[in-house]
Scaffold this motif. Sequence first.
Motif, PDB file in Angstrom:
ATOM      1  N   ALA A 197      -7.932 -10.148  -1.791  1.00  0.00           N
ATOM      2  CA  ALA A 197      -6.958  -9.047  -1.871  1.00  0.00           C
ATOM      3  C   ALA A 197      -6.584  -8.618  -0.453  1.00  0.00           C
ATOM      4  O   ALA A 197      -7.378  -8.764   0.479  1.00  0.00           O
ATOM      5  CB  ALA A 197      -7.548  -7.862  -2.633  1.00  0.00           C
TER       6      ALA A 197
ATOM      7  N   GLU B   2      -5.038  -5.111   1.203  1.00  0.00           N
ATOM      8  CA  GLU B   2      -4.734  -3.723   0.868  1.00  0.00           C
ATOM      9  C   GLU B   2      -4.314  -2.963   2.109  1.00  0.00           C
ATOM     10  O   GLU B   2      -4.694  -3.315   3.219  1.00  0.00           O
ATOM     11  CB  GLU B   2      -5.967  -3.068   0.232  1.00  0.00           C
ATOM     12  CG  GLU B   2      -6.401  -3.780  -1.045  1.00  0.00           C
ATOM     13  CD  GLU B   2      -7.764  -3.316  -1.537  1.00  0.00           C
ATOM     14  OE1 GLU B   2      -8.549  -2.776  -0.727  1.00  0.00           O
ATOM     15  OE2 GLU B   2      -8.035  -3.512  -2.725  1.00  0.00           O
TER      16      GLU B   2
ATOM     17  N   VAL C 146      -3.778  -3.654   7.754  1.00  0.00           N
ATOM     18  CA  VAL C 146      -4.267  -3.890   6.400  1.00  0.00           C
ATOM     19  C   VAL C 146      -5.756  -4.216   6.431  1.00  0.00           C
ATOM     20  O   VAL C 146      -6.348  -4.419   7.491  1.00  0.00           O
ATOM     21  CB  VAL C 146      -3.489  -5.037   5.712  1.00  0.00           C
ATOM     22  CG1 VAL C 146      -2.012  -4.682   5.584  1.00  0.00           C
ATOM     23  CG2 VAL C 146      -3.670  -6.358   6.441  1.00  0.00           C
TER      24      VAL C 146
ATOM     25  N   LEU D 181       1.480  -8.202   1.060  1.00  0.00           N
ATOM     26  CA  LEU D 181       0.188  -7.807   0.500  1.00  0.00           C
ATOM     27  C   LEU D 181      -0.253  -8.725  -0.638  1.00  0.00           C
ATOM     28  O   LEU D 181      -1.396  -8.663  -1.081  1.00  0.00           O
ATOM     29  CB  LEU D 181       0.236  -6.357   0.022  1.00  0.00           C
ATOM     30  CG  LEU D 181       0.511  -5.311   1.117  1.00  0.00           C
ATOM     31  CD1 LEU D 181       0.558  -3.922   0.513  1.00  0.00           C
ATOM     32  CD2 LEU D 181      -0.505  -5.389   2.237  1.00  0.00           C
TER      33      LEU D 181
END
Length: 181
Positions: free
Chosen positions: A99, A101, A107, A35
Motif C-alpha cells: 500500500a 498512503e 507518502v 497512490l
Amino acid sequence: RVLAYPDGPLRRFGHHHVISHSGISGTVEVAPNPLESTIMLEINIGDFSVDDPDLRALEGENFEKEVSQKDMDDTKANMLGEKLLYAEQFPTIQIQSSAIEGSMPDVNIAATVNLKGIEKSVNFPVSIELTDDAFIATGQLEITHGALGLSPFTAAGGALSVRDLLVLKYEISGSRVTVSE
C-alpha cells in the motif's frame, strides 16, 4: 545506505559503518493515481559495499575515522556470513509494496521485506518526485535488526557489538520503460 554503529563496553574500538548498494533492480508500475502504484525491488546481497570513503564523508564526524581495507573486508564477511545475512543461502532481499498512503509528494510505503526467507512488514517514509517519464524516491528510516529478523553482530563475548538500531537512507530512481508486446 545503511548506517551501523558500534555498541557495548568496548564500542570505542569499533567503527561506525556505511553499508551501501548502488545496483538495486526492480519495477515500479506507476498508476494514474500514484497512490495505487506498485513497487517490487530486489537487492543482490553480495553487491553491498562497506565503508566507501566518499559515502562515509557524507555522514559527518562519527564517520571521519579511516577504516582499513582489512576491517572493511572483515565487516563484509561478517555481514554476508551465516550468522547475519547468510548470503550463500539467501542471495537477495526482495521488497514488495502492499500500500501507498499519504498525499504526494510525501507518502508512506507499506511493504513486505523478504530477508533470509522471512517476510517482515516495514513502512518506508518516502518523498517522491514524479515526472511523465521518471521518478526519484528519497527517505530515511530508523529500524532495529530485530524488526528485520536479524541479530546484531557481537564480538569479545558481547563487549563489542553493532547497535541494534540501524539507519537506512535511500534514494531510488527510475525511468519509464516501454514494453512492446
